[in-house]
Design a protein around this motif. Structure first.
Motif, PDB file in Angstrom:
ATOM      1  N   GLN A   2      26.054  41.983  39.694  1.00 10.10           N
ATOM      2  CA  GLN A   2      26.241  42.527  40.841  1.00 10.10           C
ATOM      3  C   GLN A   2      25.975  41.512  42.186  1.00 10.10           C
ATOM      4  N   GLN A   3      24.967  40.931  41.922  1.00 14.61           N
ATOM      5  CA  GLN A   3      24.686  39.983  42.874  1.00 14.61           C
ATOM      6  C   GLN A   3      25.698  38.825  43.251  1.00 14.61           C
ATOM      7  N   ILE A   5      29.005  38.925  42.557  1.00 16.62           N
ATOM      8  CA  ILE A   5      30.159  39.688  43.245  1.00 16.62           C
ATOM      9  C   ILE A   5      29.752  39.934  44.945  1.00 16.62           C
ATOM     10  N   GLU A   6      28.775  40.555  45.000  1.00 13.73           N
ATOM     11  CA  GLU A   6      28.115  40.772  46.388  1.00 13.73           C
ATOM     12  C   GLU A   6      28.254  39.201  47.124  1.00 13.73           C
ATOM     13  N   PHE A   7      27.670  38.381  46.512  1.00  9.31           N
ATOM     14  CA  PHE A   7      27.631  36.984  47.164  1.00  9.31           C
ATOM     15  C   PHE A   7      29.126  36.450  47.426  1.00  9.31           C
ATOM     16  N   THR A   9      31.785  38.203  47.952  1.00  8.18           N
ATOM     17  CA  THR A   9      32.349  39.125  48.801  1.00  8.18           C
ATOM     18  C   THR A   9      31.849  38.731  50.265  1.00  8.18           C
ATOM     19  N   ASN A  10      30.704  38.472  50.367  1.00  5.34           N
ATOM     20  CA  ASN A  10      29.983  38.354  51.604  1.00  5.34           C
ATOM     21  C   ASN A  10      30.063  36.830  52.087  1.00  5.34           C
ATOM     22  N   HIS A  11      30.411  35.878  51.363  1.00  4.86           N
ATOM     23  CA  HIS A  11      30.719  34.430  51.454  1.00  4.86           C
ATOM     24  C   HIS A  11      31.764  34.027  51.067  1.00  4.86           C
ATOM     25  N   TRP A  12      32.939  34.689  51.308  1.00  4.45           N
ATOM     26  CA  TRP A  12      34.268  34.174  50.584  1.00  4.45           C
ATOM     27  C   TRP A  12      34.623  33.088  50.917  1.00  4.45           C
TER      28      TRP A  12
END
Length: 145
Positions: A2-3, A5-7, A9-12
């Motif tokens: 999950q982390q 994926i979050e990274f 999306t936040n830092h595409w």
């Protein structure tokens, strides 16, 4: 997970840069896989040469070839291969191993040979540098075409 994926999306932009760099690093192999070009090690190349009558085509420039090449390799610089394809037609039935310094130029030439119906074409993975790193001999004499 999950982390991650979050990274991503936040830092595409960073994630995209990472993907591009990874593709560039594996580009030669990826292109070879897509084209169906077989990558072989120096040990596999020696097996083809010694047991199946394989022929090595060295596509490096004159100066590179003169500095040392695989024994009995044919020298046809990359820029001349397409114009001189008729000269190597006689090797269609043999295993053909294409080499260059690192394996990039030879991968391109393997693609050209495949388009001209050479069925048993292999790219020397890592090129002449890998050949040297495997402690295999180089020659300064040989067939020059």
């Amino acid at each position: 997970m999950q982390q991650f994926i979050e990274f991503a999306t936040n830092h595409w932009d960073l994630f995209l840069a990472l993907l591009i760099i990874l593709l560039m690093l594996s580009g030669t192999n990826l292109i070879s896989v897509i084209r169906g070009i077989k990558q072989i090690s120096p040990a596999e190349a020696t097996q083809l040469i010694n047991h199946q009558g394989g022929i090595v085509i060295d596509v490096r420039e004159d100066k590179e070839f003169a500095e040392g090449h695989i024994i009995n390799s044919l020298h046809i610089p990359m820029g001349s291969v397409q114009q001189r394809i008729a000269e190597i037609e006689k090797y269609k039935q043999k295993p053909v191993i294409v080499s260059c310094r690192s394996g990039a130029r030879s991968g391109t030439v393997c693609g050209w040979l495949r388009k001209h119906n050479f069925e048993n074409v292999s790219n020397l993975k890592g090129g002449v540098m890998a050949w040297q790193n495997a402690s295999l001999p180089l020659s300064k004499n040989g067939r020059k075409k």
